[in-house]
Design a protein around this motif. Structure first.
Motif, PDB file in Angstrom:
ATOM      1  N   ARG A   1       2.553  -4.382   1.517  1.00 40.15           N
ATOM      2  CA  ARG A   1       3.416  -3.427   1.797  1.00 40.15           C
ATOM      3  C   ARG A   1       3.018  -2.460   3.180  1.00 40.15           C
ATOM      4  O   ARG A   1       3.348  -1.950   4.127  1.00 40.15           O
TER       5      ARG A   1
ATOM      6  N   SER B   1       6.758  -0.730   5.434  1.00 35.98           N
ATOM      7  CA  SER B   1       8.455  -0.582   5.355  1.00 35.98           C
ATOM      8  C   SER B   1       9.247   0.939   5.691  1.00 35.98           C
ATOM      9  O   SER B   1      10.735   0.903   6.117  1.00 35.98           O
ATOM     10  N   ASP B   2       8.455   1.367   6.369  1.00 35.62           N
ATOM     11  CA  ASP B   2       8.634   2.510   7.191  1.00 35.62           C
ATOM     12  C   ASP B   2       7.718   2.394   7.966  1.00 35.62           C
ATOM     13  O   ASP B   2       6.999   4.234   7.472  1.00 35.62           O
TER      14      ASP B   2
ATOM     15  N   ARG C   1       7.759  -9.515   8.407  1.00 28.74           N
ATOM     16  CA  ARG C   1       7.384  -8.821   8.691  1.00 28.74           C
ATOM     17  C   ARG C   1       7.857  -8.085  10.170  1.00 28.74           C
ATOM     18  O   ARG C   1       8.105  -8.925  11.191  1.00 28.74           O
TER      19      ARG C   1
END
Length: 301
Positions: free
Chosen positions: A207, A228-229, A2
């Motif tokens: 996630r 992820s965003d 990550r």
């Protein structure tokens, strides 16, 4: 691996060189996780876990004893009888939308099913009809079953036994004080606690990060972040937060990380931590029940 980087934490000598929240445990760990069950504050060991079918959770009848229920199965009539400790019983017929509590007929939203040679009953209907409360933790995909007389004692979060306190913390269903719209990944489970503490943690499912506070006997999700965003957040997590300066990360500057790995039906946990004297661990152990994700650390870290 990550992407989050906390510059100020790196200066403190943290073991997580490229990320403050997790290790690279998620890589190659994409097996579907089983649904775990907690009964009256304790996770139970199950040979066969609940499954989701048509948006309903079903439990194999052979696992009912784990909930303190007894059962019998008549293959010729396709009827299973489930009884609680008070002698109240249900008769459920596979494929039928009508069950019987004693002699009283009761409608079932989702009938019992026979799947791959196993008889499965709707867990919520069975337990609630026989006097239990059921809560589904959608963030972690865990089922919590409590008897009517079960009461949580907040003192257990602040007890001297830090291992027991942390296991108690994850044994509370997570509820949110905001609308959780980000979603759920469910790839694997990971917990991060501040060193020496059990009343707050970050949960990561592969996630999404969920920030949790234990308040008045409840595990309250205060915010979420889409890994992820970073612009996708909820609750008290600001979009595109800066991790080394945002106040929400203050308790976790010195912290312990517990993460699971699953392979070939075997689950293990690893604990790594960072204190004033630098990194510690890793500590590895087999997961026999879900709460084994949390392990004891030297000197009650």
């Amino acid at each position: 691996m990550r992407k989050i980087v906390m510059v100020s934490l790196l200066a403190l000598g943290l073991v997580f060189v490229s990320h403050p929240l997790i290790s690279n445990a998620a890589q190659g760990n994409d097996e579907k996780r089983p649904v775990e069950v907690n009964v009256n504050g304790n996770f139970i060991s199950m040979d066969v876990h609940p499954i989701m079918d048509n948006a309903q959770l079903f439990l194999p009848i052979r696992s009912l004893s784990s909930l303190g229920l007894s059962y019998s199965w008549n293959p010729s009539t396709r009827i299973t009888t489930v009884k609680n400790k008070n002698g109240e019983y249900l008769k459920i017929t596979v494929g039928s939308s009508t069950a019987y509590k004693g002699n009283q007929p009761i409608k079932i939203d989702q009938a019992a099913i026979n799947k791959d040679g196993r008889v499965l009953v709707p867990i919520r209907f069975v337990t609630e009809t026989l006097g239990y409360n059921v809560q589904y933790d959608a963030i972690r995909r865990l089922v919590f079953v409590t008897s009517k007389d079960y009461n949580f004692d907040m003192k257990n979060i602040y007890q001297d036994d830090l291992l027991a306190a942390r296991r108690t913390a994850i044994s509370l269903p997570i509820t949110a004080n905001f609308k959780t719209t980000l979603g759920v990944s469910g790839i694997y489970h990971e917990y991060r606690f501040p060193l020496g503490s059990a009343d707050t943690y970050i949960f990561f499912d592969g996630r999404f990060n969920t920030f949790v506070q234990i308040q008045n006997g409840k595990a309250i999700a205060t915010g979420q972040l889409d890994e992820s965003d970073y612009s996708r957040t909820a609750g008290n997590v600001p979009p595109n937060m800066i991790f080394d300066t945002d106040p929400i990360m203050e308790p976790f500057h010195h912290s312990v990380l517990f993460y699971e790995k699953r392979k070939g039906g075997t689950a293990t946990t690893t604990a790594v931590y960072t204190g004033d004297k630098g990194e510690g661990g890793p500590i590895n152990a087999e997961i026999k029940v879900y709460s084994d994700i949390i392990q004891a650390l030297p000197n009650d870290q």
